[in-house]
Scaffold this motif. Structure first.
Motif, short mmCIF file in Angstrom:
data_model
loop_
_atom_site.label_atom_id
_atom_site.label_comp_id
_atom_site.label_asym_id
_atom_site.label_seq_id
_atom_site.Cartn_x
_atom_site.Cartn_y
_atom_site.Cartn_z
N GLU A 55 0.85 -1.19 0.00
CA GLU A 55 0.00 0.00 0.00
C GLU A 55 0.88 1.25 0.00
O GLU A 55 2.10 1.17 0.18
CB GLU A 55 -0.90 0.03 1.24
N SER A 59 2.82 0.64 4.29
CA SER A 59 2.09 -0.48 4.88
C SER A 59 1.88 -1.56 3.83
O SER A 59 2.15 -1.37 2.64
CB SER A 59 0.76 -0.02 5.46
N ASP A 61 -0.73 -5.27 2.86
CA ASP A 61 -1.84 -6.18 3.16
C ASP A 61 -1.35 -7.60 2.94
O ASP A 61 -0.64 -7.89 1.98
CB ASP A 61 -3.04 -5.89 2.27
N LYS A 72 -3.85 -5.94 7.60
CA LYS A 72 -2.99 -4.83 7.20
C LYS A 72 -1.88 -4.69 8.23
O LYS A 72 -2.14 -4.65 9.43
CB LYS A 72 -3.80 -3.53 7.13
N THR A 74 0.87 -2.10 9.33
CA THR A 74 1.22 -0.69 9.15
C THR A 74 2.74 -0.51 9.24
O THR A 74 3.47 -1.39 9.69
CB THR A 74 0.55 0.18 10.21
N HIS A 80 -3.68 -5.09 11.77
CA HIS A 80 -5.13 -4.89 11.87
C HIS A 80 -5.83 -5.91 10.98
O HIS A 80 -5.50 -6.03 9.79
CB HIS A 80 -5.52 -3.49 11.43
N LEU A 82 -8.46 -7.05 8.54
CA LEU A 82 -9.38 -6.41 7.61
C LEU A 82 -10.62 -7.28 7.34
O LEU A 82 -11.71 -6.76 7.12
CB LEU A 82 -8.67 -6.12 6.29
N ARG A 106 -5.06 -6.06 -5.02
CA ARG A 106 -5.62 -4.80 -4.51
C ARG A 106 -5.91 -3.85 -5.65
O ARG A 106 -5.05 -3.61 -6.51
CB ARG A 106 -4.64 -4.15 -3.52
N GLY A 110 -8.59 0.61 -3.22
CA GLY A 110 -8.37 -0.07 -1.96
C GLY A 110 -9.15 -1.35 -1.78
O GLY A 110 -8.93 -2.09 -0.80
#
Length: 325
Positions: A55, A59, A61, A72, A74, A80, A82, A106, A110
């Motif tokens: 990303e 970061s 994914d 995700k 960071t 985190h 998703l 992706r 997003g």
């Protein structure tokens, strides 16, 4: 491709390798510098990072194969969740047995797309809203297949899926719908009598062609996309890629960085077949399965399928050579 252990963590398809194209110029420094673990994961919770996409802002994914999650990571090394794919009580997944989330792609807005393989009617491509949320199945693929690598051609609104069990490249509308068997043939199948049986594995769209690796045969293939969207003749662009997994084009040329899963290495492969090892186990690799590049940031997903230790997301800095390609 090596046989994977069958206990608590069963390895899904090793995702693919790659190589080729314009030969890199000599560099006084390392082609990948400052490799370090951006995050460490928990093998006992199924956090086996199989596929990675980069990303903006540093970061990435990641799909956790056996946790059935997409997360995700960071730049501050926080993880985190998703989305979590629905559980499958009685998975019958070809080659793997367990329910697994594999290839990840992706879109510019997003939105994430992920392959989910269960051996049931849940097998197929699933969509995850930008920023995370409830996953939705947008295409159903044969339950006896293993949808492994996933590539998005957003310009033409299609997804390509490499099926490791059926030796097929499927083409799926990005908006969802019935898949088409876009490419088939011996070059995409596993070797007869192989203990592992993984055929078509990693997949990328690059220069009006779909590039695919065949893990069993140790090959990198190029399939041109015709003006009408049909598949052209399959051409073998590299052989002898034992133990390879995912691959990435770090620039505009055909030079490839390849994850060599069984030997715990990342290799740069030139069009003339010469190679340099740019990362090793000493840099923190633990069965690398997938690579992603954004700018000069390189991400490597280490699933630890064979080592059974330290699944992680490795991050490094690419030499400026790649920015010129």
């Amino acid at each position: 491709m090596p046989r994977f252990p069958r206990p608590a963590v069963v390895a899904p398809a090793v995702v693919a390798i790659g190589l080729l194209a314009a030969a890199p110029a000599a560099s006084d420094g390392p082609l990948v510098s400052n490799p370090h673990a951006s995050a460490h994961f928990d093998l006992t919770r199924g956090q086996t990072p199989d596929s990675v996409v980069a990303e903006r802002g540093g970061s990435a994914d990641v799909s956790f194969a056996f946790a059935r999650q997409v997360v995700k990571v960071t730049r501050e090394r926080r993880v985190h969740v998703l989305a979590t794919l629905p559980p499958e009580d009685h998975p019958r997944t070809a080659l793997v047995n367990g329910a697994v989330t594999l290839g990840l792609a992706r879109a510019q807005d997003g939105t994430l797309y992920v392959n989910y393989a269960t051996g049931t009617d849940r097998t197929g491509v699933w969509r995850i809203p930008a920023g995370g949320g409830s996953p939705e199945q947008i295409a159903q693929l044969p339950p006896d297949g293993l949808p492994n690598g996933l590539a998005l051609d957003e310009r033409h609104g299609v997804l390509y899926v490499a099926d490791s069990a059926l030796g097929t490249v499927w083409r799926v509308p990005q908006s969802g719908g019935a898949p088409t068997a876009w490419a088939r043939g011996a070059a995409l199948t596993g070797l007869p009598g192989s203990a592992d049986g993984f055929g078509a594995n990693g997949i990328k769209v690059h220069k009006d062609a779909v590039w695919v690796t065949n893990t069993d045969r140790g090959t990198l293939l190029r399939i041109p996309v015709g003006a009408d969207g049909s598949a052209g003749a399959v051409a073998t662009r590299a052989t002898g890629l034992d133990g390879v997994d995912d691959f990435v084009f770090p620039g505009h040329s055909d030079v490839v960085l390849a994850a060599l899963s069984t030997s715990n290495e990342v290799a740069l492969v030139r069009p003339d077949g010469t190679r340099d090892i740019v990362l090793t186990v000493q840099d923190g690799l633990s069965n690398p399965t997938s690579l992603a590049v954004r700018g000069r940031d390189l991400f490597v997903a280490d699933a630890a399928y064979l080592t059974q230790r330290d699944p992680n997301l490795l991050k490094g800095r690419l030499d400026a050579y790649f920015a010129r390609q």
